[in-house]
Design a protein around this motif. Sequence first.
Motif, mmCIF file in Angstrom:
data_model
loop_
_atom_site.group_PDB
_atom_site.id
_atom_site.type_symbol
_atom_site.label_atom_id
_atom_site.label_comp_id
_atom_site.label_asym_id
_atom_site.label_seq_id
_atom_site.Cartn_x
_atom_site.Cartn_y
_atom_site.Cartn_z
ATOM 1 N N GLN A 249 0.813 -14.061 -14.224
ATOM 2 C CA GLN A 249 0.275 -12.845 -14.843
ATOM 3 C C GLN A 249 -0.392 -11.973 -13.782
ATOM 4 N N ALA A 250 -1.134 -12.585 -12.864
ATOM 5 C CA ALA A 250 -1.793 -11.829 -11.798
ATOM 6 C C ALA A 250 -0.762 -11.095 -10.951
ATOM 7 N N TYR A 251 0.293 -11.786 -10.570
ATOM 8 C CA TYR A 251 1.342 -11.170 -9.755
ATOM 9 C C TYR A 251 1.981 -10.009 -10.504
ATOM 10 N N GLU A 252 2.332 -10.230 -11.756
ATOM 11 C CA GLU A 252 2.944 -9.186 -12.574
ATOM 12 C C GLU A 252 2.013 -7.983 -12.691
ATOM 13 N N GLY A 253 0.736 -8.243 -12.907
ATOM 14 C CA GLY A 253 -0.229 -7.155 -13.033
ATOM 15 C C GLY A 253 -0.355 -6.341 -11.759
ATOM 16 N N LEU A 254 -0.396 -7.012 -10.609
ATOM 17 C CA LEU A 254 -0.519 -6.292 -9.343
ATOM 18 C C LEU A 254 0.737 -5.475 -9.037
ATOM 19 N N ILE A 255 1.890 -6.020 -9.382
ATOM 20 C CA ILE A 255 3.142 -5.269 -9.231
ATOM 21 C C ILE A 255 3.113 -4.036 -10.137
ATOM 22 N N ASN A 256 2.624 -4.202 -11.374
ATOM 23 C CA ASN A 256 2.512 -3.067 -12.290
ATOM 24 C C ASN A 256 1.638 -1.971 -11.684
ATOM 25 N N ILE A 257 0.518 -2.366 -11.090
ATOM 26 C CA ILE A 257 -0.379 -1.385 -10.481
ATOM 27 C C ILE A 257 0.315 -0.674 -9.327
ATOM 28 N N GLN A 258 1.018 -1.428 -8.480
ATOM 29 C CA GLN A 258 1.756 -0.801 -7.376
ATOM 30 C C GLN A 258 2.726 0.251 -7.906
ATOM 31 N N ASN A 259 3.461 -0.101 -8.944
ATOM 32 C CA ASN A 259 4.443 0.817 -9.519
ATOM 33 C C ASN A 259 3.787 2.071 -10.083
ATOM 34 N N VAL A 260 2.682 1.891 -10.788
ATOM 35 C CA VAL A 260 1.993 3.034 -11.376
ATOM 36 C C VAL A 260 1.430 3.942 -10.287
ATOM 37 N N LEU A 261 0.861 3.354 -9.247
ATOM 38 C CA LEU A 261 0.289 4.170 -8.174
ATOM 39 C C LEU A 261 1.359 4.956 -7.421
ATOM 40 N N GLU A 262 2.594 4.479 -7.426
ATOM 41 C CA GLU A 262 3.685 5.256 -6.841
ATOM 42 C C GLU A 262 3.956 6.510 -7.674
ATOM 43 N N LEU A 263 3.800 6.393 -8.998
ATOM 44 C CA LEU A 263 4.009 7.531 -9.894
ATOM 45 C C LEU A 263 2.811 8.472 -9.894
ATOM 46 N N ASP A 264 1.611 7.909 -9.861
ATOM 47 C CA ASP A 264 0.388 8.711 -9.952
ATOM 48 C C ASP A 264 -0.675 8.099 -9.047
ATOM 49 N N PRO A 265 -0.701 8.494 -7.778
ATOM 50 C CA PRO A 265 -1.649 7.909 -6.826
ATOM 51 C C PRO A 265 -3.111 8.179 -7.148
ATOM 52 N N LYS A 266 -3.370 9.132 -8.051
ATOM 53 C CA LYS A 266 -4.758 9.428 -8.426
ATOM 54 C C LYS A 266 -5.327 8.443 -9.449
ATOM 55 N N MET A 267 -4.460 7.694 -10.107
ATOM 56 C CA MET A 267 -4.925 6.783 -11.144
ATOM 57 C C MET A 267 -5.865 5.744 -10.536
ATOM 58 N N ARG A 268 -6.902 5.402 -11.256
ATOM 59 C CA ARG A 268 -7.886 4.436 -10.767
ATOM 60 C C ARG A 268 -7.757 3.141 -11.561
ATOM 61 N N PHE A 269 -7.893 2.011 -10.851
ATOM 62 C CA PHE A 269 -7.789 0.688 -11.475
ATOM 63 C C PHE A 269 -8.966 -0.179 -11.088
ATOM 64 N N ILE A 270 -9.431 -0.955 -12.053
ATOM 65 C CA ILE A 270 -10.334 -2.070 -11.797
ATOM 66 C C ILE A 270 -9.659 -3.299 -12.394
ATOM 67 N N VAL A 271 -9.466 -4.319 -11.571
ATOM 68 C CA VAL A 271 -8.854 -5.568 -12.010
ATOM 69 C C VAL A 271 -9.977 -6.585 -12.192
ATOM 70 N N VAL A 272 -10.064 -7.152 -13.392
ATOM 71 C CA VAL A 272 -11.092 -8.137 -13.700
ATOM 72 C C VAL A 272 -10.422 -9.499 -13.850
ATOM 73 N N GLY A 273 -10.774 -10.429 -12.953
ATOM 74 C CA GLY A 273 -10.189 -11.764 -12.980
ATOM 75 C C GLY A 273 -11.171 -12.797 -13.506
ATOM 76 N N TYR A 274 -10.672 -13.634 -14.392
ATOM 77 C CA TYR A 274 -11.485 -14.741 -14.912
ATOM 78 C C TYR A 274 -10.565 -15.790 -15.517
ATOM 79 N N GLY A 275 -11.148 -16.862 -15.990
ATOM 80 C CA GLY A 275 -10.374 -17.925 -16.633
ATOM 81 C C GLY A 275 -9.402 -18.588 -15.670
ATOM 82 N N LYS A 276 -8.271 -19.019 -16.209
ATOM 83 C CA LYS A 276 -7.271 -19.760 -15.428
ATOM 84 C C LYS A 276 -6.731 -18.977 -14.240
ATOM 85 N N ALA A 277 -6.791 -17.651 -14.306
ATOM 86 C CA ALA A 277 -6.180 -16.818 -13.262
ATOM 87 C C ALA A 277 -7.135 -16.474 -12.123
ATOM 88 N N ILE A 278 -8.373 -16.903 -12.192
ATOM 89 C CA ILE A 278 -9.359 -16.538 -11.164
ATOM 90 C C ILE A 278 -8.877 -16.896 -9.761
#
Length: 155
Positions: free
Chosen positions: A53-82
């Motif tokens: 899930q972490a890998y998929e999420g980071l890839i999603n962010i990369q893809n979105v930032l290619e479309l809109d570099p102004k978009m801001r992200f905060i990734v919150v990690g916890y639980g099994k994926a920490i």
Amino acid sequence: MNPRDRIRLLGAGLIGLGGTRMAQAQTQGPVAAQQISSEPWKVAMQISDSLEQAYEGLINIQNVLELDPKMRFIVVGYGKAIHFLLNGAKTPQGALFSGMIGDLANQGVQFKACNNTLTFLKIPQSELVLEATVVPAGVYELVKLQSEGWYYIKP
């Protein structure tokens, strides 16, 4: 005109409309992405299930930032994926998460690690990648961000 003929005529008309739209779509070619907004959108992403899930999420962010570099992200990690936020953690493909995290941080993405999870799993904060900051609780952080107008997503 009887009801069956009306239905056939209506169906033929609808099929014709669909065919026209399909023909138009096929001749127009790919649609270029356009900036979503003049103000950057703020997105809080929950990563709590797995390294996949972490890998998929980071890839999603990369893809979105290619479309809109102004978009801001905060990734919150916890639980099994920490673990994706720990030094030496590897993606399902065998690359280091720290490389992806560093690249995204250079584009303005923030990474937050849940102190409750670190404490429960007995992980010292010193094992976190440099880009990660510790928050008291991951769920609390997501609720707080949403109350401040951040959109919420979970890959």
